[in-house]
Design a protein around this motif. Sequence first.
Motif, short mmCIF file in Angstrom:
data_model
loop_
_atom_site.label_atom_id
_atom_site.label_comp_id
_atom_site.label_asym_id
_atom_site.label_seq_id
_atom_site.Cartn_x
_atom_site.Cartn_y
_atom_site.Cartn_z
N ARG A 40 -11.24 -7.14 19.78
CA ARG A 40 -12.35 -7.74 20.68
C ARG A 40 -12.18 -9.42 20.40
NH1 ARG A 40 -18.22 -8.40 19.11
NH2 ARG A 40 -17.49 -10.27 19.69
N TRP A 41 -12.59 -10.22 21.46
CA TRP A 41 -12.71 -11.44 21.32
C TRP A 41 -13.73 -12.19 20.36
CZ3 TRP A 41 -8.81 -14.69 22.53
CH2 TRP A 41 -7.88 -14.27 23.40
N SER A 42 -13.58 -13.02 19.47
CA SER A 42 -14.48 -13.48 18.68
C SER A 42 -14.67 -15.02 18.94
CB SER A 42 -14.51 -13.19 17.11
OG SER A 42 -13.21 -13.74 16.80
N CYS A 43 -15.76 -15.56 18.37
CA CYS A 43 -15.94 -17.09 18.67
C CYS A 43 -16.16 -17.92 17.36
CB CYS A 43 -17.01 -17.40 19.57
SG CYS A 43 -17.67 -19.32 19.80
N LEU A 44 -15.11 -18.68 17.02
CA LEU A 44 -15.24 -19.37 15.78
C LEU A 44 -15.41 -20.82 16.03
CD1 LEU A 44 -13.17 -17.08 15.29
CD2 LEU A 44 -12.54 -17.94 13.23
N PRO A 45 -16.54 -21.31 15.73
CA PRO A 45 -16.91 -22.77 15.79
C PRO A 45 -16.06 -23.51 14.97
CG PRO A 45 -18.69 -21.85 14.45
CD PRO A 45 -17.80 -20.65 14.82
N LEU A 46 -15.86 -24.82 15.49
CA LEU A 46 -14.81 -25.90 14.73
C LEU A 46 -15.60 -26.96 14.60
CD1 LEU A 46 -11.36 -24.93 16.62
CD2 LEU A 46 -12.25 -24.29 14.50
N ALA A 47 -16.21 -27.68 15.84
CA ALA A 47 -16.75 -28.95 15.54
C ALA A 47 -17.92 -28.84 16.62
CB ALA A 47 -15.69 -29.95 15.99
N PHE A 48 -18.64 -29.99 16.50
CA PHE A 48 -19.96 -30.63 17.25
C PHE A 48 -20.12 -32.00 17.24
CE2 PHE A 48 -22.23 -29.71 13.31
CZ PHE A 48 -23.02 -30.55 13.38
N ARG A 49 -20.84 -32.40 18.27
CA ARG A 49 -21.10 -33.31 18.30
C ARG A 49 -22.66 -33.66 19.29
NH1 ARG A 49 -17.42 -34.08 15.92
NH2 ARG A 49 -15.60 -35.79 16.07
N PHE A 50 -23.46 -34.31 18.94
CA PHE A 50 -24.87 -34.62 19.59
C PHE A 50 -24.70 -35.68 20.57
CE2 PHE A 50 -26.17 -33.54 15.29
CZ PHE A 50 -27.35 -32.25 15.63
N TYR A 51 -25.20 -35.06 22.02
CA TYR A 51 -25.02 -36.17 23.02
C TYR A 51 -26.46 -36.83 23.42
CZ TYR A 51 -24.64 -37.49 27.71
OH TYR A 51 -24.65 -38.32 29.11
N PHE A 52 -26.61 -37.93 23.35
CA PHE A 52 -27.77 -38.73 23.69
C PHE A 52 -27.61 -39.31 25.08
CE2 PHE A 52 -27.92 -38.34 19.23
CZ PHE A 52 -29.32 -38.01 18.95
N MET A 53 -28.63 -39.32 25.98
CA MET A 53 -28.32 -39.84 27.18
C MET A 53 -28.50 -41.45 27.12
SD MET A 53 -31.16 -37.59 29.44
CE MET A 53 -30.34 -38.45 31.08
N LYS A 54 -27.77 -42.25 27.84
CA LYS A 54 -27.73 -43.61 27.40
C LYS A 54 -29.13 -44.35 27.88
CE LYS A 54 -24.77 -47.72 29.09
NZ LYS A 54 -24.04 -48.01 30.06
N LYS A 55 -29.90 -43.78 28.63
CA LYS A 55 -31.23 -44.38 29.04
C LYS A 55 -32.10 -44.17 27.77
CE LYS A 55 -33.05 -40.27 31.12
NZ LYS A 55 -34.13 -39.96 32.25
N ASP A 56 -32.06 -43.18 26.99
CA ASP A 56 -32.75 -42.88 25.76
C ASP A 56 -32.44 -43.90 24.47
OD1 ASP A 56 -34.05 -41.01 26.88
OD2 ASP A 56 -32.96 -39.43 26.12
#
Length: 337
Positions: A40-56
Amino acid sequence: MPAPPSRNDRPARRKSDSDNPGWGNSGLEWTVTLKRIKGRWSCLPLAFRFYFMKKDIEARSVTAEKSGTPVAFQSKMTQAVEMLCSVAAHFPDQPLLVVTDSWFGNDGLHRPLKASEYRFDPLSRLRSNVALYDLPTQRMEPLRGRPRKYGEKLGSVSELAAHRWEQAHTLPVFLYGKRRDVLACEQVVMLKNLRCPARVVWVFRKTQWVALFTTDLTLSVQQIIEYYGARWKIESGFKEIKQEIGSATSQTRNAHAVVNHLNFCMMATTITWIYADRIKADPQRRHIVKGRTSFSFSDVRRLIANAALDRDFLRLWPAAGNLRKNDFVSLLLRMVA
């Protein structure tokens, strides 16, 4: 980070998730790896980033600050390139297959990845109005001017789908947890939006069709369909991280605390799947669901909990008089390595 599996087992993917714990109204950009574990397929997380809108950020919103300093704006494409390059740095001699949805399956992501020092091959869904061109013919004798980059125009993706329907043939594909018969056909064409040759696969259903493409010409039709179909496991992976592991229950609003919390949640998820991959027998499914025979993420967590409560579990730890600094962290790192 676990040892890299073979190319046939490891499409990597960038994903956006708007639901996140704690740090204001930002979104989360994820990079994960998809691996086959015990059928079965499994999902292993590797990295993440926070995305903020430019207007904020320009409005100096409190949610867009880190340690009192406003975060610098980055587009989703820029964040995706940074995360993918950081993952590729650990596998410099191995090309990465980047599986994305149609929003990222264009030159906006492919061009900066192609300009990097690593090799990436995208696999995504084609939009129906994209024009396809034949491969350029080789000149039999030298002529004036530069050679053509594209052959004759074949038509749009939807126009070719109408002609390809009769040429499609049935293939066995491991899709959504079991073997299925899929009606599909393929052709190697030139894509102007990527400026390179690509293998296009049309998958036909009763009344609809989808077109997939990849620049990795070594992949078979079955592999292309299977890898793209495995994208759904990423949605399951988000549920595992947020509900099973508990990233969505964090009550902190401090930026560093949120980052640390997510990193530990990612490590716990990866360790759980590594444990499932290394045990000999397949975990038994606790809750029987009609049409599903493979185990779930919660079944693996239950095995780990039972093993931790066993009296023999203490044999993993050193004697009380020989405690070393950060011994628990060292044990976790040895399990991941």
